[in-house]
Design a protein around this motif. Structure first.
Motif, short mmCIF file in Angstrom:
data_model
loop_
_atom_site.label_atom_id
_atom_site.label_comp_id
_atom_site.label_asym_id
_atom_site.label_seq_id
_atom_site.Cartn_x
_atom_site.Cartn_y
_atom_site.Cartn_z
N THR A 227 -11.99 -35.50 -31.23
CA THR A 227 -11.36 -35.52 -32.56
C THR A 227 -12.40 -35.65 -33.66
N ARG A 228 -13.49 -36.37 -33.38
CA ARG A 228 -14.57 -36.47 -34.36
C ARG A 228 -15.22 -35.11 -34.59
N ARG A 229 -15.46 -34.40 -33.50
CA ARG A 229 -16.06 -33.07 -33.63
C ARG A 229 -15.11 -32.10 -34.31
N MET A 230 -13.81 -32.24 -34.04
CA MET A 230 -12.85 -31.37 -34.70
C MET A 230 -12.81 -31.64 -36.20
N ALA A 231 -12.87 -32.91 -36.58
CA ALA A 231 -12.89 -33.25 -38.01
C ALA A 231 -14.11 -32.64 -38.69
N LYS B 33 -1.24 -40.86 -30.27
CA LYS B 33 -1.11 -41.06 -31.71
C LYS B 33 -2.34 -41.71 -32.31
N ARG B 34 -3.02 -42.52 -31.52
CA ARG B 34 -4.24 -43.19 -31.98
C ARG B 34 -5.29 -42.18 -32.43
N PHE B 35 -5.24 -40.98 -31.87
CA PHE B 35 -6.23 -39.96 -32.19
C PHE B 35 -5.64 -38.82 -33.02
N GLY B 36 -4.45 -39.04 -33.56
CA GLY B 36 -3.83 -38.02 -34.40
C GLY B 36 -3.29 -36.84 -33.64
N ILE B 37 -3.09 -37.01 -32.33
CA ILE B 37 -2.56 -35.92 -31.50
C ILE B 37 -1.05 -36.10 -31.40
#
Length: 275
Positions: A120-124, A24-28
């Motif tokens: 997650t940064r690259r996905m954003a 959840k910390r990474f929005g997954i």
């Protein structure tokens, strides 16, 4: 918000990661596991994940084969390798499919968290770029109309004022640079052939005479200025994410070279000095 698929034939490792990571910390919000590449590929076909973390050596289908298939089925899925094999050959082959993360077993949960942060940064950044391209498409008809107005006579039956036309054309080019700055395709050829429909040599001469700067130099300067701003506003942002956001794509090495040439500092030196 994000979905992740963890693939490893070692059940203890697979379940250990699935059960102990702070997703959840990474929005997954949804995580699944698969014991081999064949099982994973079926899951990808049914519901493509945002992230895929896979072992290399597995029965039925190895990790590189899986990544190759996933890249064809779901090119937006970001893939990472988690393996006990520290072999450059594997890493080099994986790079062909834009795999930038390679962790060696055994690894800690903290290392997995660092991997998830990077992904997650690259996905954003990737999603932001996609939204940008969608906006470009939606504006395409409008842009053609605006350009047609610029290229047509200012008044019926009269030729447009030459200097006024050059000023308007140059201003439009500057606006397009700002709109497309994060797009790798932004070149003089792209603007001339895909947007303004003007002779590329003429366009380049007009821009240089009006601004005193070559179009390519202007684009590079604005991209590096954007990168400087990102480093200052987000001190912890990875260099590869800045490179992508500023229109250098996945070529972080080239971005760093250009950044050093323009600023006198490497990205790391710049952050250390100014943040």
């Amino acid at each position: 918000m994000y979905r992740l698929l963890m693939v490893d034939d070692e059940e203890q490792i697979r379940n250990g990661i699935l059960e102990n990571c702070d997703w959840k910390r990474f929005g997954i919000t949804k995580v699944e596991g698969a014991a081999n590449g064949v099982e994973a590929l079926q899951k990808v076909r049914e519901n493509p994940p945002d992230f895929l973390i896979t072992d290399l050596k597995m029965p039925l289908m190895d990790g590189l084969s899986l990544i190759r298939e996933v890249s064809a089925i779901s090119p937006d899925t970001l893939c990472a390798i988690l393996s006990g094999y520290d072999e450059f050959t594997f890493a080099r082959q994986a790079m062909k499919y834009h795999v930038q993360d390679y962790l060696l077993k055994p690894c800690s949960i903290d290392s997995i968290h660092e991997l998830l942060d990077s992904m997650t940064r690259r996905m954003a950044a990737q999603k932001e770029k996609s939204r940008y391209l969608e906006q470009m498409e939606s504006d395409y008809a409008h842009l053609k109309s605006v350009v047609a107005d610029v290229l047509s006579p200012a008044e019926a039956g009269k030729k447009p004022d030459g200097q006024r036309y050059k000023n308007e054309l140059t201003q439009r080019m500057v606006e397009l640079v700002e709109e497309y700055l994060g797009d790798e395709r932004l070149t003089l050829n792209f603007v001339a052939h895909e947007i303004l429909f003007v002779n590329v040599d003429y366009l380049g001469k007009v821009f240089s005479s009006e601004t005193g700067e070559k179009f390519s130099s202007f684009v590079t300067r604005r991209r590096i200025e954007m990168a400087q701003r990102l480093f200052l506003e987000r001190p912890g942002i990875p260099v590869n994410e800045v490179a992508m956001a500023c229109g250098f794509g996945y070529n972080a090495q080239y971005f760093s070279k250009v950044f050093k040439k323009m600023t006198g500092y490497t990205p790391s030196e710049y952050r250390g000095r100014f943040t």
